[in-house]
Design an enzyme around this catalytic site. Sequence first.
Site, mmCIF file in Angstrom:
data_model
loop_
_atom_site.group_PDB
_atom_site.id
_atom_site.type_symbol
_atom_site.label_atom_id
_atom_site.label_comp_id
_atom_site.label_asym_id
_atom_site.label_seq_id
_atom_site.Cartn_x
_atom_site.Cartn_y
_atom_site.Cartn_z
ATOM 1 C CG ASP A 61 -0.198 -0.008 2.535
ATOM 2 O OD1 ASP A 61 0.987 -0.353 2.554
ATOM 3 O OD2 ASP A 61 -0.819 0.339 3.560
ATOM 4 C CD GLU A 62 4.878 3.884 2.739
ATOM 5 O OE1 GLU A 62 5.250 5.010 3.132
ATOM 6 O OE2 GLU A 62 4.906 2.870 3.458
#
Length: 442
Positions: free
Chosen positions: A95-96
Amino acid sequence: MDAFFASVEQLTRPTLRGRPVLVGGAGGRGVVAGCSYEARVFGARSAMPMHQARRLVGASAVVLPPRGALYQALSRRVFEGLRGRMPVLEQLSMDEAFGEPPELVGATASEVAEFCEMLRNLVQEQTGLVASIGAGSGKQIAKIASGLAKPAGVTVVTPEEQTELMAALPVRKLWGIGPVAEDKLRRLGIDTIGKFVATPESEAASILGATVGPSLHKLARGIDDRAVAERGEAKQVSAETTFAHDIVTLAQLRTAVDRSAEAAHERLRKDGRGARTIVLKLRKSDMSVITRSLTLPYATVDLQTIVATAQRQVLDPVELGPVRLVGVGLAGLSAVRQGSLFPELEYDTPESVGEAVAVGEAAATPALELDRAGSSGGEGGSRWHPGMDVRHPEYGHGWIQGAGHSVVTVRFETRSSGPGRARTFAEGDDMLVVADALGSLE
């Protein structure tokens, strides 16, 4: 991505929108893998023991097991969409990621902010999920800015603003400062990045080490010339499990090692490379960690070789002490794989390693209750448990809200359905079947 795991649950299970969601292990030693902003209001956070998070949130908490395949699928959608505007992405996790769009060279802060808003809208349109984006002169500033942008925002930190902004932040905000380093600095009265910058670089080196200290000191001063680049292949694959009850016998430990080795092997098979080094990790009940490793003369994908090598490193809990976590890692990954000419010589028998309990006996030991999602059934050995995806020929895709006393309650809903209706079935109803989590994206 904002509260990624919990947001995916709320996206695909509309009944949960606006509710405090905790994703993680529900057992006595379960840990929060992710929590919604509604849960964070109560003080819950990732990596917190689940029992503590549930106590903070109270009766309104919704606890769900992780659905890794679903998170991975949505992660791919997010980054595939972003790569259309930023061909090179340095992905840190599901998610990053970092990006460095060529068209922003020499751009004004307002132009950067406009570009970031475009990316946020792109993610939401393609996935239904919310992202927060930070921008700055380097990775350190961008990462801090993305944290300041949450939830659902954009923060652009200009070179003129970064010194003042950084100075007031806690020293822990620096990428690379963990709990141990933070404690060392705090004991010396260095609790903000500004105070760390005011400390001579030579002193930072003496506190944090000759290599780490100066590099962190440069980051604190806003000097960050690290390029954004696609990350290389993983250096290791592993699998580990925290147990609801301590392992206290050699037979139990051997069973646990078998299972971790098999899970790690499955990940190795998907990776497509072979492994030379087999690592055994044991966390004792006092939280101390013991790590042992053995390196083979060749890279292998053979399950029996991996299991046997892991078992050769086992220590008896009677002498070692109770064990709460068991993990097996496979390192030294290589595309060049070779089978052993005499594999039977590598499958240690109890006699060959002087153990009192045979591996076969260990394998026959009843399985321990694992503190992980989906590892055990519901009450009374039921095959159903809360959070499981199911499908019914008449009602479609749904998820189990509760199971026990010979009945199971299912909420039928998907991403596009809106909040669904709950229905109760007999536990043995043949019309209800386990479903793929990706079906909740319908």
